[in-house]
Design a protein around this motif. Sequence first.
Motif, PDB file in Angstrom:
ATOM      1  N   VAL A   1      39.088  38.165  35.101  1.00 22.37           N
ATOM      2  CA  VAL A   1      40.047  39.256  35.227  1.00 22.37           C
ATOM      3  C   VAL A   1      41.274  38.732  35.965  1.00 22.37           C
ATOM      4  CG1 VAL A   1      40.478  41.536  36.232  1.00 22.37           C
ATOM      5  CG2 VAL A   1      38.256  41.017  35.181  1.00 22.37           C
ATOM      6  N   LEU A   2      42.428  38.884  35.334  1.00 21.01           N
ATOM      7  CA  LEU A   2      43.678  38.395  35.899  1.00 21.01           C
ATOM      8  C   LEU A   2      44.524  39.562  36.383  1.00 21.01           C
ATOM      9  CD1 LEU A   2      45.774  36.121  36.412  1.00 21.01           C
ATOM     10  CD2 LEU A   2      46.609  36.545  34.079  1.00 21.01           C
ATOM     11  N   TYR A   3      44.923  39.490  37.648  1.00 13.80           N
ATOM     12  CA  TYR A   3      45.798  40.503  38.234  1.00 13.80           C
ATOM     13  C   TYR A   3      47.081  39.814  38.654  1.00 13.80           C
ATOM     14  CZ  TYR A   3      47.631  43.984  41.500  1.00 13.80           C
ATOM     15  OH  TYR A   3      48.441  44.880  42.152  1.00 13.80           O
ATOM     16  N   VAL A   4      48.201  40.242  38.068  1.00 10.44           N
ATOM     17  CA  VAL A   4      49.509  39.648  38.364  1.00 10.44           C
ATOM     18  C   VAL A   4      50.350  40.662  39.120  1.00 10.44           C
ATOM     19  CG1 VAL A   4      51.575  38.584  37.418  1.00 10.44           C
ATOM     20  CG2 VAL A   4      49.386  38.256  36.260  1.00 10.44           C
ATOM     21  N   ALA A   5      50.866  40.261  40.270  1.00 11.04           N
ATOM     22  CA  ALA A   5      51.696  41.154  41.075  1.00 11.04           C
ATOM     23  C   ALA A   5      52.576  40.304  41.991  1.00 11.04           C
ATOM     24  CB  ALA A   5      50.825  42.092  41.915  1.00 11.04           C
ATOM     25  N   PRO A   6      53.677  40.877  42.495  1.00  9.85           N
ATOM     26  CA  PRO A   6      54.505  40.134  43.454  1.00  9.85           C
ATOM     27  C   PRO A   6      53.674  39.706  44.654  1.00  9.85           C
ATOM     28  CG  PRO A   6      55.649  42.103  42.699  1.00  9.85           C
ATOM     29  CD  PRO A   6      54.249  42.203  42.180  1.00  9.85           C
ATOM     30  N   ALA A   7      54.069  38.594  45.247  1.00 10.94           N
ATOM     31  CA  ALA A   7      53.338  38.068  46.404  1.00 10.94           C
ATOM     32  C   ALA A   7      53.313  39.094  47.533  1.00 10.94           C
ATOM     33  CB  ALA A   7      53.990  36.775  46.886  1.00 10.94           C
ATOM     34  N   GLY A   8      52.161  39.219  48.158  1.00 10.98           N
ATOM     35  CA  GLY A   8      52.019  40.174  49.253  1.00 10.98           C
ATOM     36  C   GLY A   8      50.716  39.956  49.984  1.00 10.98           C
ATOM     37  N   PRO A   9      50.573  40.527  51.160  1.00 14.14           N
ATOM     38  CA  PRO A   9      49.368  40.286  51.971  1.00 14.14           C
ATOM     39  C   PRO A   9      48.105  40.908  51.393  1.00 14.14           C
ATOM     40  CG  PRO A   9      50.741  41.992  52.961  1.00 14.14           C
ATOM     41  CD  PRO A   9      51.535  41.407  51.843  1.00 14.14           C
ATOM     42  N   ASN A  10      48.249  41.866  50.471  1.00 15.95           N
ATOM     43  CA  ASN A  10      47.075  42.573  49.944  1.00 15.95           C
ATOM     44  C   ASN A  10      46.694  42.115  48.538  1.00 15.95           C
ATOM     45  OD1 ASN A  10      46.959  44.226  52.288  1.00 15.95           O
ATOM     46  ND2 ASN A  10      48.559  45.539  51.420  1.00 15.95           N
ATOM     47  N   ALA A  11      47.240  40.992  48.090  1.00 13.78           N
ATOM     48  CA  ALA A  11      47.039  40.559  46.709  1.00 13.78           C
ATOM     49  C   ALA A  11      45.563  40.371  46.374  1.00 13.78           C
ATOM     50  CB  ALA A  11      47.811  39.268  46.448  1.00 13.78           C
ATOM     51  N   GLU A  12      44.805  39.721  47.263  1.00 17.32           N
ATOM     52  CA  GLU A  12      43.396  39.452  46.972  1.00 17.32           C
ATOM     53  C   GLU A  12      42.598  40.759  46.901  1.00 17.32           C
ATOM     54  OE1 GLU A  12      42.058  36.660  46.114  1.00 17.32           O
ATOM     55  OE2 GLU A  12      43.906  35.504  46.378  1.00 17.32           O
ATOM     56  N   ALA A  13      42.871  41.680  47.801  1.00 17.29           N
ATOM     57  CA  ALA A  13      42.170  42.966  47.786  1.00 17.29           C
ATOM     58  C   ALA A  13      42.522  43.756  46.537  1.00 17.29           C
ATOM     59  CB  ALA A  13      42.531  43.765  49.043  1.00 17.29           C
ATOM     60  N   GLU A  14      43.789  43.708  46.132  1.00 18.21           N
ATOM     61  CA  GLU A  14      44.212  44.410  44.927  1.00 18.21           C
ATOM     62  C   GLU A  14      43.547  43.798  43.693  1.00 18.21           C
ATOM     63  OE1 GLU A  14      48.410  44.109  45.037  1.00 18.21           O
ATOM     64  OE2 GLU A  14      48.660  45.624  46.613  1.00 18.21           O
ATOM     65  N   ALA A  15      43.402  42.478  43.673  1.00 21.43           N
ATOM     66  CA  ALA A  15      42.737  41.818  42.554  1.00 21.43           C
ATOM     67  C   ALA A  15      41.263  42.218  42.491  1.00 21.43           C
ATOM     68  CB  ALA A  15      42.870  40.304  42.684  1.00 21.43           C
TER      69      ALA A  15
END
Length: 274
Positions: A178-192
Amino acid sequence: MAVSLLILTDFFQAANRALDYATNLALPLRARLVLLHVRRDSVLDPEMFTGRLSNLSQQAINLALNHVAQDFPVPVVAEIGHGQVSFAVADAVSRHHPALIVLGRPDESSVPDELVQTTSLDILRTSPYPMLVVPHTVVRGTLPRRVLLAVDGEAFSLGEHAGTVRQLFTALGAELTVLYVAPAGPNAEAEAAAALVTVQQTGLTVGLPAAQVRAVASDHPAEGILKTAKAADFDMVMVIARPRSFLGKLFHRSVTAQVLLHSTLPVLVVPATE
């Protein structure tokens, strides 16, 4: 009812590559192939004047279809439709209820995206249905088992199509990332991780090896997907097409359209229900 794959063919290279690819898929699915050639004989068809359409006679088309249908390792049915491709496909879908619509993507690298009126986009608008688009550069090879599933993090449902896609993945023994693409941010891993949960809630992962998740930082989702979807790591990319995007007049700017137009891997497009 036996599983079917509906293949569009115009006897050009891209269609032939898609047919080879679909034949490879049909074996583990124990599916039959429905070959559909559409005679685009309407004077209102914009491509009647571009030289990109087959101008074969009815007799030549019959001979070509009969030749193509010979010596296949799976059952084959051949049909001829008329008029606009999207409407001919909708009619065939209503009669055969295929697991997938399969078509080839020709080389249109020299044409601006805004001017490309691809068959795949027209079909999505007219009869949203799971669709596999095979680039003209793809040759028949091993079964596609490494699938990159791109999601935007929003919840989605695939409705009746979830079972079809799960059946395909189960037959292939697919490994999902599963690929989650989003602007860099501190919550990226949790959002993925949350994006992975949304996929699991659709039922797509039932019976498959544990899905992996990958987060990629990018301000442009399509760009992030295309950079990740490389043949060295994956065999197929899957995108979720939301009605609000493929029904819009500016669909060519959507993530789904960009991936369809530029992916070097086969693209499985599955419409979401909203």
